[in-house]
Design a protein around this motif. Sequence first.
Motif, short mmCIF file in Angstrom:
data_model
loop_
_atom_site.label_atom_id
_atom_site.label_comp_id
_atom_site.label_asym_id
_atom_site.label_seq_id
_atom_site.Cartn_x
_atom_site.Cartn_y
_atom_site.Cartn_z
N ALA A 198 0.84 -1.19 0.00
CA ALA A 198 0.00 0.00 0.00
C ALA A 198 0.88 1.24 0.00
O ALA A 198 1.88 1.29 0.70
N ILE A 199 0.49 2.22 -0.79
CA ILE A 199 1.25 3.46 -0.91
C ILE A 199 0.28 4.63 -0.81
O ILE A 199 -0.84 4.57 -1.32
N PRO A 206 -0.04 16.78 3.67
CA PRO A 206 0.72 17.37 2.58
C PRO A 206 2.23 17.12 2.75
O PRO A 206 2.74 17.09 3.87
N LEU A 207 2.90 16.88 1.64
CA LEU A 207 4.36 16.72 1.58
C LEU A 207 4.86 15.43 2.22
O LEU A 207 6.06 15.23 2.35
N LEU A 208 3.95 14.53 2.61
CA LEU A 208 4.34 13.28 3.26
C LEU A 208 3.92 12.09 2.41
O LEU A 208 2.87 12.12 1.75
N ALA A 209 4.73 11.03 2.43
CA ALA A 209 4.39 9.78 1.75
C ALA A 209 4.67 8.62 2.68
O ALA A 209 5.56 8.68 3.53
N VAL A 230 8.29 9.08 4.68
CA VAL A 230 9.33 9.99 4.19
C VAL A 230 8.62 11.17 3.53
O VAL A 230 7.40 11.17 3.37
N SER A 231 9.40 12.14 3.11
CA SER A 231 8.80 13.25 2.36
C SER A 231 8.35 12.73 0.99
O SER A 231 8.88 11.74 0.48
N ALA A 232 7.37 13.41 0.42
CA ALA A 232 6.86 13.00 -0.89
C ALA A 232 7.97 13.04 -1.94
O ALA A 232 8.08 12.14 -2.78
N ASP A 233 8.81 14.05 -1.89
CA ASP A 233 9.90 14.15 -2.86
C ASP A 233 10.89 13.01 -2.68
O ASP A 233 11.38 12.42 -3.66
N GLU A 234 11.20 12.69 -1.43
CA GLU A 234 12.13 11.60 -1.17
C GLU A 234 11.55 10.27 -1.61
O GLU A 234 12.26 9.40 -2.14
N PHE A 235 10.25 10.09 -1.42
CA PHE A 235 9.62 8.84 -1.85
C PHE A 235 9.78 8.65 -3.35
O PHE A 235 10.08 7.55 -3.82
N GLU A 243 10.43 0.19 -0.89
CA GLU A 243 9.61 -1.00 -1.06
C GLU A 243 10.39 -2.25 -0.68
O GLU A 243 9.86 -3.13 0.02
N ARG A 244 11.60 -2.37 -1.11
CA ARG A 244 12.40 -3.57 -0.85
C ARG A 244 12.58 -3.78 0.65
O ARG A 244 12.38 -4.89 1.17
N VAL A 245 12.96 -2.73 1.37
CA VAL A 245 13.23 -2.87 2.81
C VAL A 245 11.95 -3.10 3.60
O VAL A 245 11.92 -3.91 4.52
N VAL A 246 10.88 -2.41 3.23
CA VAL A 246 9.62 -2.58 3.94
C VAL A 246 9.07 -3.99 3.74
O VAL A 246 8.60 -4.63 4.69
N ARG A 247 9.12 -4.49 2.52
CA ARG A 247 8.65 -5.86 2.27
C ARG A 247 9.49 -6.87 3.06
O ARG A 247 8.95 -7.79 3.68
N ARG A 248 10.80 -6.71 3.03
CA ARG A 248 11.69 -7.64 3.72
C ARG A 248 11.45 -7.61 5.22
O ARG A 248 11.36 -8.66 5.89
N THR A 249 11.31 -6.41 5.77
CA THR A 249 11.10 -6.29 7.22
C THR A 249 9.76 -6.88 7.63
O THR A 249 9.66 -7.57 8.65
#
Length: 263
Positions: A198-199, A206-209, A230-235, A243-249
């Motif tokens: 989910a994203i 605002p400005l958050l992802a 993270v910030s939307a820009d950073e995302f 995605e890789r780290v969140v799925r693995r964790t």
Amino acid sequence: MTTAMEQEGRSGAQSVERVLGVLEAIAASPAGLEIGDIADVVGVSTSTAYRLVGVLHRQGYVRRQAPGHRYLLGSTVGLLGIALQQQVLATPAVQRLLNAARDELRAPVYLTAFQGGEVVVSHISDSPEHPRIGQLHVGFAEANHATAFGKLMLASMDPGDLDDALESTERRALTRHSITSTSGLRGELARVRREQLAIEVEEYMPLLACIAAPVRSARGSTVGAVSVSVSADEFRSRADELERVVRRTAWHVSSQRDGSHPS
């Protein structure tokens, strides 16, 4: 010969058992119970039922429905549920996994549990360098459509329960990107189920992802989520890594629930 102390102990134990019986009886009735019903279920007089309910009411374990004379579970029971989820899900081993993900991603990581159609925060791994979301709070029923872990929770519901949730909940536009229409949200939840991820980008704030992956039971059912904000820009620049780290964790957290890897 039975001493006065033994008699007092037995009497106290019986009172505790009756109080717990009242609580269990009310919990088993979604519509709540009136005093007469409680007395019948527990097997006590009406006056005793009033006394037992009074103890629970003063401590917030039950509440009186207004208008009406039915008793329902109170907020203190919910707090116990939250504490249970924190103790069962956020074990020391799981917290170490979350801390490792935080350090790798250089961002706060959240562990949430799904309990009775609600999202409960079990643990937040953050630091002064990577602070948590400032407006994060317990209880996201009014924002499930706009948070990544809320979408995962909705997507994991049985079709009938999901229909009830979508029809009974008024969805506010928290930002101009929030999905508020039933058809739009159904389409988004179908994508979440398909991708098991989910994203949300500027839907909750605002400005958050945020991005979230499911935590599963040994039987494969979704019982919670690991997510990162993270910030939307950073995302946009780090989506693949996040995605890789969140799925693995999330997978490793799932494996910690009973010592074996989930299916």
